[in-house]
Design a protein around this motif. Structure first.
Motif, PDB file in Angstrom:
ATOM      1  N   ALA A   1       4.645  -3.780 -15.525  1.00 26.73           N
ATOM      2  CA  ALA A   1       6.058  -3.419 -15.402  1.00 26.73           C
ATOM      3  C   ALA A   1       6.286  -2.079 -14.726  1.00 26.73           C
ATOM      4  N   ALA A   2       5.260  -1.228 -14.679  1.00 29.17           N
ATOM      5  CA  ALA A   2       5.426   0.101 -14.075  1.00 29.17           C
ATOM      6  C   ALA A   2       5.730  -0.052 -12.585  1.00 29.17           C
ATOM      7  N   PRO A   3       6.817   0.511 -12.098  1.00 30.93           N
ATOM      8  CA  PRO A   3       7.199   0.344 -10.687  1.00 30.93           C
ATOM      9  C   PRO A   3       6.073   0.722  -9.730  1.00 30.93           C
ATOM     10  N   GLY A   4       5.672  -0.237  -8.928  1.00 30.83           N
ATOM     11  CA  GLY A   4       4.675   0.012  -7.894  1.00 30.83           C
ATOM     12  C   GLY A   4       3.234   0.033  -8.352  1.00 30.83           C
TER      13      GLY A   4
ATOM     14  N   ALA B   1       7.371  -7.763  -3.767  1.00 33.61           N
ATOM     15  CA  ALA B   1       6.949  -6.637  -2.930  1.00 33.61           C
ATOM     16  C   ALA B   1       8.066  -5.598  -2.856  1.00 33.61           C
ATOM     17  N   ARG B   2       7.699  -4.342  -2.679  1.00 35.59           N
ATOM     18  CA  ARG B   2       8.702  -3.286  -2.600  1.00 35.59           C
ATOM     19  C   ARG B   2       9.709  -3.569  -1.490  1.00 35.59           C
ATOM     20  N   ALA B   3       9.191  -4.169  -0.424  1.00 35.65           N
ATOM     21  CA  ALA B   3      10.054  -4.384   0.744  1.00 35.65           C
ATOM     22  C   ALA B   3      10.856  -5.676   0.657  1.00 35.65           C
ATOM     23  N   ALA B   4      10.777  -6.380  -0.479  1.00 39.75           N
ATOM     24  CA  ALA B   4      11.486  -7.655  -0.605  1.00 39.75           C
ATOM     25  C   ALA B   4      12.990  -7.453  -0.460  1.00 39.75           C
TER      26      ALA B   4
ATOM     27  N   GLY C   1       0.189   8.989 -20.608  1.00 33.56           N
ATOM     28  CA  GLY C   1       1.316   8.230 -20.107  1.00 33.56           C
ATOM     29  C   GLY C   1       1.224   7.818 -18.656  1.00 33.56           C
ATOM     30  N   THR C   2       0.105   8.147 -17.989  1.00 35.48           N
ATOM     31  CA  THR C   2      -0.047   7.835 -16.574  1.00 35.48           C
ATOM     32  C   THR C   2      -1.217   6.873 -16.371  1.00 35.48           C
ATOM     33  N   PHE C   3      -1.018   5.864 -15.530  1.00 35.66           N
ATOM     34  CA  PHE C   3      -2.085   4.906 -15.230  1.00 35.66           C
ATOM     35  C   PHE C   3      -2.922   5.394 -14.059  1.00 35.66           C
ATOM     36  N   SER C   4      -4.210   5.175 -14.173  1.00 40.43           N
ATOM     37  CA  SER C   4      -5.113   5.440 -13.059  1.00 40.43           C
ATOM     38  C   SER C   4      -5.985   4.216 -12.842  1.00 40.43           C
ATOM     39  N   VAL C   5      -6.354   3.993 -11.594  1.00 42.16           N
ATOM     40  CA  VAL C   5      -7.153   2.825 -11.223  1.00 42.16           C
ATOM     41  C   VAL C   5      -8.340   3.290 -10.400  1.00 42.16           C
TER      42      VAL C   5
END
Length: 473
Positions: free
Chosen positions: A22-25, A383-386, A459-463
């Motif tokens: 759900a996190a934007p982007g 997609a963000r550009a949708a 609170g921050t995601f990292s990949v």
């Protein structure tokens, strides 16, 4: 079908995974950096699953050992998490053994299961790992070749009311096992009996436990000193978030097979059902998705079961009173909800019969093992550009990238909140248990999707790439 009438199969998801999607982007950034398609694993979910199993065991038995079944997923992050948590690891090949050793597992924390050839048996001797013996030949080779005492469990099979298994020593051959163990106790350190059942039926597992307790008594009588009852793995996953919705989908599917309502399968697939005398009969091949009993509850129920052969004392009471440790090798239970697979929409097309196909940049073998059908709804991440208009709920089939008719990712119709467009992402929940690796192939020279490890800190995601994961990440 209208949105209200569209049957759905909502997936149960760990809160951490749901928040990441759900996190934007977040999903799009991961595949933009590392490529699509991709498998994403969540070691923190693995750790949560482990703590629930530990809590059940710790509250009931004085001694236990959990070994992560490495074969369920090749992820380095999962192996590193298991090592950091202090549990053992169950390996079933020379490559898995090498993986465990390189991850830092000492031999005293490694158990080797499954069938083993001569070469692998020779490699294991003198290594200090515990060998879970699959058959009498294997035990005989250990006895003949060992130069020092080898810790051994003996897997048995052939329990009453349980389907025949290709693994384990049949109960009818246990006398020969006990005779060999007693004769070669200078070379074999016999730790106890083991079993592993594919079935999730509680009654079958209870019968196996009672049988192993009887065998333990026979081992004592033969002058041996077993100290372990190994109950294996096979603990079920919970895929569905809504059992009623699952039942409603199956009902709609049965109705469609009878010609009532909208067609819901591709190419006449019946998923194991059969039509006879105007009715639908049989058990669907996707029946595992109907389970709603979690692994920790299943384990607790087993330990709390009163055993007729023990005067009604529970399994937990019995092992405690007899100073026996409980060992287990969960795989699916530890990675349940700890992984997702992401693919990108390449194009959408209409078929000759009017169905809508959504083609993705991955194949069926990337999200499900062998012939199993994924019976939870994927999640559409625009997609963000949708910019296209929202078409409303639409029923589609998801197709893979191979030029083979059989490469349908879903042979059942999936209802999405809108018609996907090229560039959108599709997330398949709960794919960490076998789905990522068991049938993975390089057909048409497509590479196997990479694994990425996801963590949340402050609170921050990292990949990062799975191979770069460290438990202190």
């Amino acid at each position: 079908m209208t949105a209200a009438a569209s049957p759905g199969l909502p997936a149960k998801m760990h809160a951490l995974v749901r928040e990441f999607i759900a996190a934007p982007g977040a999903v799009e950034d991961a595949v933009t950096e590392f490529g699509s398609p991709a498998h994403l694993v969540f070691p923190q979910v693995f750790a949560d699953n482990l703590e629930r199993l530990r809590a059940v065991l710790g509250a009931r038995v004085p001694g236990f050992r959990i070994c992560y079944a490495h074969k369920v997923n090749q992820s380095r992050a999962f192996v590193a998490t298991a090592r950091a948590a202090g549990i053992g690891i169950d390996v079933a090949s020379a490559a898995e053994l090498d993986s465990a050793l390189k991850a830092g597992f000492g031999p005293e924390r490694i158990e080797v299961t499954g069938p083993k050839g001569e070469g692998f048996v020779r490699e294991l001797l003198g290594s200090g790992v515990t060998i879970n013996v699959d058959n009498l030949w294997e035990l005989e080779r250990i006895a003949a070749l060992a130069q020092t005492r080898v810790p051994v469990l003996v897997r048995v099979c052939g329990f009453s009311g349980t389907p025949v298994s290709r693994f384990g020593v049949p109960l009818a051959r246990v006398d020969a096992v006990l005779e060999l163990l007693a004769a070669r106790r200078d070379r074999i350190d016999f730790r106890g009996f083991a079993f592993h059942l594919d079935s999730g039926e509680p009654a079958e597992r209870v019968r196996a436990v009672e049988t192993c307790l009887v065998l333990t008594e026979r081992a004592y009588a033969a002058g041996l000193s077993p100290s372990v009852i190994d109950i294996g793995g096979g603990f079920r996953q919970v895929f569905t978030a809504d059992a009623d919705a699952f039942d409603a989908y199956v009902h709609a599917l049965r109705e469609s097979l009878m010609g009532r309502g909208e067609p819901m399968t591709w190419g006449g697939n019946t998923f194991g059902f059969h039509l006879d005398d105007g009715a639908v009969h049989g058990t669907p091949v996707f029946h595992k998705y109907a389970n709603i009993v979690s692994a920790d509850r299943m384990l607790a129920d087993l330990l709390d079961t009163g055993l007729d052969s023990q005067g009604g004392r529970t399994f937990a009471q019995t092992v405690g009173e007899n100073l026996l440790d409980v060992w287990l090798e969960p795989g699916k239970a530890l990675v349940d909800h700890a992984g997702i697979t992401v693919g990108r929409v390449e194009f959408v097309k209409e078929t000759a019969d009017g169905n809508t196909l959504v083609n993705l940049d991955l194949s069926r073998d990337a999200v499900t093992p062998a012939d199993q059908e994924v019976m939870v709804d994927p999640i559409l991440v625009p997609a963000r550009a949708a910019t296209g208009p929202n078409s409303g709920v639409v029923g589609v089939f998801l197709a893979g990238r191979l030029c083979l008719e059989r490469d349908l990712i879903t042979n059942h119709k999936v209802w999405l909140p809108r018609l996907p467009a090229p560039g959108d992402l599709v997330v398949f929940p709960n794919t960490a248990a076998y789905h990522m690796d068991l049938s993975a192939a390089r057909a048409s020279m497509h590479p196997v999707p990479p694994k990425l490890a996801v963590a949340r800190r402050s609170g921050t995601f990292s990949v990062c790439r799975d191979v770069d994961w460290h438990e202190v990440h």
